[in-house]
Design an enzyme around this catalytic site. Structure first.
Site, PDB file in Angstrom:
ATOM      1  N   LYS A 158      14.792  14.178 -37.681  1.00 21.80           N
ATOM      2  CA  LYS A 158      14.164  15.027 -38.704  1.00 21.80           C
ATOM      3  C   LYS A 158      12.747  15.424 -38.270  1.00 21.80           C
ATOM      4  O   LYS A 158      12.401  16.603 -38.251  1.00 21.80           O
ATOM      5  CB  LYS A 158      14.119  14.307 -40.057  1.00 21.80           C
ATOM      6  N   ASP A 177      16.237  16.834 -44.820  1.00 22.26           N
ATOM      7  CA  ASP A 177      15.532  15.857 -45.653  1.00 22.26           C
ATOM      8  C   ASP A 177      16.321  15.685 -46.944  1.00 22.26           C
ATOM      9  O   ASP A 177      17.435  16.188 -47.075  1.00 22.26           O
ATOM     10  CB  ASP A 177      14.080  16.301 -45.906  1.00 22.26           C
TER      11      ASP A 177
END
Ligand code: SF4
Length: 249
Positions: A158, A177
């Site tokens: 991420k 996310d």
């Protein structure tokens, strides 16, 4: 009699074929390999169009001036709001200006500055470890590949996707996310809950030139409209395309 035998052999063959197909189906991993329900290209392009209309120029909400600052801010954003991180980084980046400043900081002092973002001991270790590696192994520059970024302490896909996409404009994957997880499920772009599998599903369903933008758009839509508890479906421009079970209209 012969015809009967032939017919029964044919039936047996068909049965075996069906059984083999069923076995193959049951062995298929529950990942992005099976196409999620809502990913036919026409539907996906309508979703992208609506997101473009609603959020034409959105980008990362974490304030930064360099790729290194974005890396630090993204590490700090774990389990913390972007607003809180932006408050903290104002004083943080005034005090610590270069990767070297972070790499050889006094950990106790750094901990106190980033304390409001939570998990400050682990975050201090990650930030100092990442900064040290950048100084000692990457000549002080944030690396520009997924493989190299993943070598930095505290950096997973991420964070690496945020840095590559937002700081360098390099689309290697999609930032996944908590908002992207929820919206991908509600919009049937993925039926998975594992961020890595969701990322794979999005990379399959969405054209590569949209990988960077769509994550920002989904994050903004998740914050403003498609909120976790009470999505504002009556205000949502994607409502006609959405079949989420927890829709509020
Ligand atoms: S209709 Fe509701 S649940 Fe569906 S995307 Fe819009 S806000 Fe989210």
């Amino acid at each position: 009699m012969e015809r009967n035998e032939e017919t029964s052999m044919k039936k047996q063959k068909a049965k075996t074929k069906r059984a083999a197909a069923q076995t193959a189906q049951s062995k298929r991993p529950a990942s992005g390999n099976a196409k999620p329900a809502g990913t036919n290209p026409q539907r996906v392009s309508e979703i992208l169009e609506k997101l473009d209309e609603a959020y034409p120029n959105v980008t990362c909400a974490l304030e930064h001036r360099t790729a290194f600052q974005l890396l630090i801010a993204t590490i700090l954003s774990a389990q913390c709001t972007d607003e809180r991180v932006n408050q903290v980084t104002k004083s943080l980046f005034a005090k610590y200006r270069t990767p070297k400043d972070f790499a050889y900081a006094n950990p106790a002092e750094l901990e106190q500055v980033i304390r409001p973002t939570g998990f400050f001991r682990n975050k201090t270790k990650a930030i100092m470890g990442a900064a040290k590696k950048i100084v000692e192994e990457f000549a002080g520059e944030v690396p520009r590949t997924m493989d190299e970024l993943l070598q930095l302490p505290g950096v997973a896909r991420k964070t690496a996707n945020v840095v590559l996409g937002t700081a360098f404009g390099i689309a290697v994957g999609v930032v996944v996310d908590t908002h992207v997880i929820r919206l991908s499920n509600r919009l049937e772009l993925s039926s998975n809950s594992d961020p890595k599998k969701i990322e794979q599903d999005l990379m399959t369903a969405v054209p590569k030139e949209k990988w960077i933008l769509i994550s920002h758009q989904l994050i903004w839509h998740g914050r403003k409209v498609c909120q976790a508890r009470k999505p504002k479906c009556a205000e949502c421009t994607l409502e006609h395309l959405c079949r989420a079970k927890d829709k509020t209209v």
